[in-house]
Design a protein around this motif. Sequence first.
Motif, PDB file in Angstrom:
ATOM      1  N   LYS A  68      -9.833  11.329  11.558  1.00  0.00           N
ATOM      2  CA  LYS A  68      -8.969  12.507  11.659  1.00  0.00           C
ATOM      3  C   LYS A  68      -7.762  12.358  10.739  1.00  0.00           C
ATOM      4  N   ASP A  69      -7.173  11.166  10.693  1.00  0.00           N
ATOM      5  CA  ASP A  69      -6.072  10.940   9.755  1.00  0.00           C
ATOM      6  C   ASP A  69      -6.527  11.225   8.331  1.00  0.00           C
ATOM      7  N   LEU A  70      -7.744  10.834   8.007  1.00  0.00           N
ATOM      8  CA  LEU A  70      -8.291  11.053   6.671  1.00  0.00           C
ATOM      9  C   LEU A  70      -8.338  12.534   6.307  1.00  0.00           C
ATOM     10  N   VAL A  71      -8.935  13.340   7.167  1.00  0.00           N
ATOM     11  CA  VAL A  71      -9.086  14.764   6.849  1.00  0.00           C
ATOM     12  C   VAL A  71      -7.749  15.492   6.907  1.00  0.00           C
ATOM     13  N   VAL A  72      -6.855  15.030   7.761  1.00  0.00           N
ATOM     14  CA  VAL A  72      -5.534  15.661   7.874  1.00  0.00           C
ATOM     15  C   VAL A  72      -4.658  15.305   6.681  1.00  0.00           C
ATOM     16  N   LEU A  73      -4.569  14.027   6.351  1.00  0.00           N
ATOM     17  CA  LEU A  73      -3.706  13.598   5.261  1.00  0.00           C
ATOM     18  C   LEU A  73      -4.207  14.063   3.904  1.00  0.00           C
ATOM     19  N   SER A  74      -5.500  14.291   3.782  1.00  0.00           N
ATOM     20  CA  SER A  74      -6.045  14.817   2.525  1.00  0.00           C
ATOM     21  C   SER A  74      -5.420  16.151   2.165  1.00  0.00           C
ATOM     22  N   ALA A  75      -4.996  16.895   3.175  1.00  0.00           N
ATOM     23  CA  ALA A  75      -4.399  18.208   2.940  1.00  0.00           C
ATOM     24  C   ALA A  75      -3.019  18.123   2.312  1.00  0.00           C
ATOM     25  N   GLY A  76      -2.501  16.916   2.161  1.00  0.00           N
ATOM     26  CA  GLY A  76      -1.283  16.762   1.375  1.00  0.00           C
ATOM     27  C   GLY A  76      -1.481  17.254  -0.048  1.00  0.00           C
ATOM     28  N   HIS A  77      -2.740  17.367  -0.471  1.00  0.00           N
ATOM     29  CA  HIS A  77      -3.053  17.889  -1.810  1.00  0.00           C
ATOM     30  C   HIS A  77      -2.652  19.349  -1.964  1.00  0.00           C
ATOM     31  N   MET A 119       0.610   6.859   9.488  1.00  0.00           N
ATOM     32  CA  MET A 119       0.592   6.206   8.184  1.00  0.00           C
ATOM     33  C   MET A 119       1.893   5.463   7.925  1.00  0.00           C
ATOM     34  N   GLY A 120       3.009   6.042   8.330  1.00  0.00           N
ATOM     35  CA  GLY A 120       4.310   5.426   8.092  1.00  0.00           C
ATOM     36  C   GLY A 120       4.523   4.134   8.850  1.00  0.00           C
ATOM     37  N   ASN A 121       3.631   3.815   9.782  1.00  0.00           N
ATOM     38  CA  ASN A 121       3.731   2.581  10.562  1.00  0.00           C
ATOM     39  C   ASN A 121       2.822   1.475  10.020  1.00  0.00           C
ATOM     40  N   VAL A 122       2.107   1.750   8.937  1.00  0.00           N
ATOM     41  CA  VAL A 122       1.134   0.777   8.433  1.00  0.00           C
ATOM     42  C   VAL A 122       1.824  -0.486   7.911  1.00  0.00           C
ATOM     43  N   GLU A 123       1.533  -1.618   8.539  1.00  0.00           N
ATOM     44  CA  GLU A 123       1.922  -2.950   8.069  1.00  0.00           C
ATOM     45  C   GLU A 123       3.390  -3.031   7.650  1.00  0.00           C
ATOM     46  N   VAL A 124       4.272  -2.465   8.466  1.00  0.00           N
ATOM     47  CA  VAL A 124       5.696  -2.460   8.103  1.00  0.00           C
ATOM     48  C   VAL A 124       6.311  -3.848   8.249  1.00  0.00           C
ATOM     49  N   LEU A 125       7.327  -4.112   7.437  1.00  0.00           N
ATOM     50  CA  LEU A 125       8.152  -5.304   7.575  1.00  0.00           C
ATOM     51  C   LEU A 125       9.370  -4.924   8.404  1.00  0.00           C
ATOM     52  N   THR A 126       9.733  -5.747   9.361  1.00  0.00           N
ATOM     53  CA  THR A 126      10.886  -5.453  10.222  1.00  0.00           C
ATOM     54  C   THR A 126      11.663  -6.732  10.504  1.00  0.00           C
ATOM     55  N   LYS A 184      -6.128  -1.891  -5.747  1.00  0.00           N
ATOM     56  CA  LYS A 184      -7.541  -1.604  -5.483  1.00  0.00           C
ATOM     57  C   LYS A 184      -7.738  -1.147  -4.041  1.00  0.00           C
ATOM     58  N   GLN A 185      -6.727  -1.325  -3.204  1.00  0.00           N
ATOM     59  CA  GLN A 185      -6.787  -0.842  -1.822  1.00  0.00           C
ATOM     60  C   GLN A 185      -6.582   0.671  -1.722  1.00  0.00           C
ATOM     61  N   LEU A 186      -6.106   1.296  -2.803  1.00  0.00           N
ATOM     62  CA  LEU A 186      -5.865   2.733  -2.804  1.00  0.00           C
ATOM     63  C   LEU A 186      -7.172   3.509  -2.913  1.00  0.00           C
ATOM     64  N   PRO A 187      -7.389   4.496  -2.063  1.00  0.00           N
ATOM     65  CA  PRO A 187      -8.594   5.329  -2.190  1.00  0.00           C
ATOM     66  C   PRO A 187      -8.581   6.064  -3.530  1.00  0.00           C
ATOM     67  N   PRO A 188      -9.588   5.848  -4.377  1.00  0.00           N
ATOM     68  CA  PRO A 188      -9.601   6.518  -5.674  1.00  0.00           C
ATOM     69  C   PRO A 188     -10.063   7.970  -5.551  1.00  0.00           C
ATOM     70  N   THR A 196     -13.592   6.280   4.503  1.00  0.00           N
ATOM     71  CA  THR A 196     -13.447   5.852   5.899  1.00  0.00           C
ATOM     72  C   THR A 196     -13.198   4.348   5.986  1.00  0.00           C
ATOM     73  N   GLN A 197     -13.829   3.588   5.103  1.00  0.00           N
ATOM     74  CA  GLN A 197     -13.605   2.137   5.106  1.00  0.00           C
ATOM     75  C   GLN A 197     -12.170   1.809   4.702  1.00  0.00           C
ATOM     76  N   MET A 198     -11.652   2.502   3.696  1.00  0.00           N
ATOM     77  CA  MET A 198     -10.312   2.215   3.203  1.00  0.00           C
ATOM     78  C   MET A 198      -9.240   2.680   4.179  1.00  0.00           C
ATOM     79  N   PHE A 199      -9.461   3.826   4.804  1.00  0.00           N
ATOM     80  CA  PHE A 199      -8.522   4.283   5.826  1.00  0.00           C
ATOM     81  C   PHE A 199      -8.608   3.384   7.057  1.00  0.00           C
ATOM     82  N   GLY A 200      -9.823   3.015   7.436  1.00  0.00           N
ATOM     83  CA  GLY A 200     -10.009   2.155   8.593  1.00  0.00           C
ATOM     84  C   GLY A 200      -9.335   0.807   8.423  1.00  0.00           C
TER      85      GLY A 200
END
Length: 326
Positions: A182-191, A305-312, A158-162, A171-175
């Motif tokens: 900016k990450d939102l509008v940039v990463l959307s272009a992955g489409h 994005m690749g740094n989000v909540e990583v396990l190390t 449910k955390q995934l932007p639908p 913006t709430q889900m990305f935040g």
Amino acid sequence: MASRALFLCSLQVAFVILFGFAEAQLQLNFYSKTCPNVEDIVRKEMSEILSIAPSLAGPILRMHFHDCFVRGCDGSVLIDSTKNNTAEKDAPPNQTLRGFNALERIKRKLEKACPDTVSCADLLAIAARDAVLLSKGPTWPVWLGRRDGRISIAKETKQLPPPTANFTQLTQMFGAKRLSIKDLVVLSAGHTIGTSHCQSFSDRLYNFTGKVNLNDIDPLLDTQYISRLRTRCTLTDNTTLVEMDPGSFKTFDTSYYKLVAKGRGLLHSDASLLANSFTKDYVFKHANGLQSEFFQDFAASMINMGNVEVLTGNQGEIRKKCYVVN
């Protein structure tokens, strides 16, 4: 070559400034002693896979996104369900994901070369980068050292932007993942290298407000585009795939923004980028070119994005097979 080297160096510096080594605990040379050929192995396998099935580039990029938004970038999206647990991959948002077999193929190669060394989370991050690069898109340094999670729970998706999300929801889900507008509008272009099932947007074509008539359409969607999409999708179609960037879905470029600017963004979430002044300005700016600037932005946002909540460190594990915990 010099300009690319300078660009990659600037990304490295920006990453350290934004996150810091202590917090991120990821390194560019993480496998330099334990598996120095890891990126070469992944690149070779991805090149062969995409030469046979080029349409997998978008799904593998999407899989990395879906992984990072649930429990962070820990490879949990790759875990199979068991009789006692429904995993992320079997939740509704992930039932259309593709590319799991391709990643297992690469994992087997890595296990043969460097047993018990490279995490599935790192493999997915490298494969997503190479999917973009091999689609004529940008490259970026992938910081490594992620560990694999042991938990995968369907309801947490449910955390995934639908695809139906409006701008406020996005913006709430990305935040929540420390990602910016900016990450939102940039990463959307992955489409630009993606496809979508009709069920993700068919309500925009037929039954937008529940009136159940052919005129009940999303006013934000170009009417000529609606006519074209109706030849592909019925209201109840849940199997047909439609290119999100028609005519260019195998090439990573700025044509996605051209479509969104014309009211031809396929999903509600695409159209929502025109609801905010910053994201709207970004869309129109890059709809008119400036591909090199967009490529730099996309590379930077993918690092974020690749740094989000990583396990190390000692967290998690290194899975021998990506679909099952050790």
